[in-house]
Design an enzyme around this catalytic site. Sequence first.
Site, PDB file in Angstrom:
ATOM      1  N   ARG A  16      39.594  26.777 -16.693  1.00  0.00           N
ATOM      2  CA  ARG A  16      38.156  26.625 -16.902  1.00  0.00           C
ATOM      3  C   ARG A  16      37.312  27.195 -15.770  1.00  0.00           C
ATOM      4  NH1 ARG A  16      38.347  20.267 -17.885  1.00  0.00           N
ATOM      5  NH2 ARG A  16      39.930  20.531 -16.272  1.00  0.00           N
ATOM      6  N   ASP A 127      39.917  20.904 -20.924  1.00  0.00           N
ATOM      7  CA  ASP A 127      40.958  21.789 -20.410  1.00  0.00           C
ATOM      8  C   ASP A 127      41.720  22.415 -21.581  1.00  0.00           C
ATOM      9  OD1 ASP A 127      42.946  23.073 -19.030  1.00  0.00           O
ATOM     10  OD2 ASP A 127      43.614  21.309 -17.915  1.00  0.00           O
TER      11      ASP A 127
END
Length: 155
Positions: A16, A127
């Site tokens: 990310r 995630d």
Amino acid sequence: SEISLSSPVSIGNICRSPIAEAVFRKLVTDEKVENKWMTDSAAVSDWNVGRSPDARALSCLRNHGIETAHKARQVTKDDFQTFDYILCMDESNLRDLKRKSNQIKDCKAKIELLGTYDPQKQLIIEDPYYGNEKDFETVYQQCVRCCKAFLEKCH
């Protein structure tokens, strides 16, 4: 001109946060304000230090014409004293960062969820590590929306 600094943070700095960093870097370059920003990304943990971003993150960025040479690193004491903003991806990162920042004298960084800037109100950037390409694309789109809104507000 004053330099503003931003650092996206996630748990491992391979999915990310490098996407957010690359997206923000492209935005400030496109807006011709890259000389006003210093952008980096980091991890709360030391699991992946020195590693390149996940291949799926790199592939997602490449699909959007963005390259990155980032190598994972862990958040340092200096980050809290140097960066104006440390933007993280979820509540667990936020908790860890706030705890670390409490131990640092002269903490300058404003620690926030990147998702607080999302016009679509998706607060958490999940995630995608255990997901698929579609999940990485979702992260990319969230990062684009959030980074644009953050830049508009803080520019």
